[in-house]
Design an enzyme around this catalytic site. Sequence first.
Site, PDB file in Angstrom:
ATOM      1  N   ASP A  51     -31.454  -2.527  50.630  1.00 48.22           N
ATOM      2  CA  ASP A  51     -32.721  -3.233  50.448  1.00 48.22           C
ATOM      3  C   ASP A  51     -33.014  -3.404  48.961  1.00 48.22           C
ATOM      4  O   ASP A  51     -33.118  -2.420  48.224  1.00 48.22           O
ATOM      5  CB  ASP A  51     -33.847  -2.424  51.119  1.00 48.22           C
ATOM      6  N   TYR A  56     -37.325  -6.211  41.528  1.00 47.65           N
ATOM      7  CA  TYR A  56     -36.692  -4.941  41.122  1.00 47.65           C
ATOM      8  C   TYR A  56     -35.780  -5.148  39.916  1.00 47.65           C
ATOM      9  O   TYR A  56     -35.410  -4.193  39.245  1.00 47.65           O
ATOM     10  CB  TYR A  56     -35.867  -4.334  42.258  1.00 47.65           C
ATOM     11  N   LYS A  81     -36.364  -9.845  48.677  1.00 41.14           N
ATOM     12  CA  LYS A  81     -37.755 -10.273  48.885  1.00 41.14           C
ATOM     13  C   LYS A  81     -38.148 -11.305  47.838  1.00 41.14           C
ATOM     14  O   LYS A  81     -37.705 -11.232  46.694  1.00 41.14           O
ATOM     15  CB  LYS A  81     -38.691  -9.060  48.774  1.00 41.14           C
ATOM     16  N   HIS A 114     -42.890 -10.767  49.812  1.00 39.60           N
ATOM     17  CA  HIS A 114     -43.123  -9.417  49.287  1.00 39.60           C
ATOM     18  C   HIS A 114     -44.561  -8.909  49.495  1.00 39.60           C
ATOM     19  O   HIS A 114     -44.769  -7.759  49.843  1.00 39.60           O
ATOM     20  CB  HIS A 114     -42.743  -9.377  47.800  1.00 39.60           C
TER      21      HIS A 114
END
Length: 286
Positions: A51, A56, A81, A114
Amino acid sequence: MDEMKSLQDSYTLNNGVKIPCVGFGTWRTPDGEVAVSAVVEAIKQGYRHIDTAAIYGNEKSVGKAIKASGVPREKLFITSKLWNSEQGYESTLKAFEKTLEDLGLEYLDLYLIHWPVVKGHKEDWQEANLATWRAFEKLYKEGKIRAIGVSNFLPHHLEPLMAKAEIQPMVNQIELHPSLNQEETVAFCKKHNILVEAWSPLASGKIFQVVEMKEMADKHGKTISQVCLRWILQKGILPLPKSITAGRIKENADIFDFEISPKDMQLIDNITTCEGSGTDPDNIDF
């Protein structure tokens, strides 16, 4: 709940796609060698579900790790996401292409919105989600994503989307751990056959201070994190533990050789001393 016996056992989403029952999270895993080696290690330990997310900043590293792992792509389940600033139809399509490029993949297994109510869309968040979802549906129909869903959505965010969606969400990824049971959202998702995934399943480490969890771990001859992840799994929810340490990555996978009794499950349900992040999906400023 189907009996889960290993990391490769799976839940079946409402479109028939199988998703491995524990995912390896990469939130706050710095880009570069740290992320590559953590994901390679996770795959080596048997994780098949990774994931990540655009925000990120580590999609390129996750992509490198997928290649380096030696495991065939079709045996892996990769989630990313869409970040808040990219919501909307055209911008979603562009952001998705960038994510695919960064990951070095031909397709995604799961793509999530998200957050539901994002900066700049306080007044028209329903329209923003719907425009984004139309792009998700297009990508899904084109076979570029095998499953589509949302993240951090509460029932009042899901309802307007589901009312106008052609394809119903398959997953909702929410913050969930002891003290933050999210009962209302979980019940809503189960009723509508949406699989719940748990981010921050160990409460960003706060779980290790909880006395009841220490007692429960001693009782089962397991660690606190193993008991916590097992509790999530037994609820029919998919945990996403994250670590960059080989020993921890292995430990978090070792949750299939014991069972928590209904009485002990309830005891964990009733823990109140382990606060969540406090992030309210209706009031974020990012």
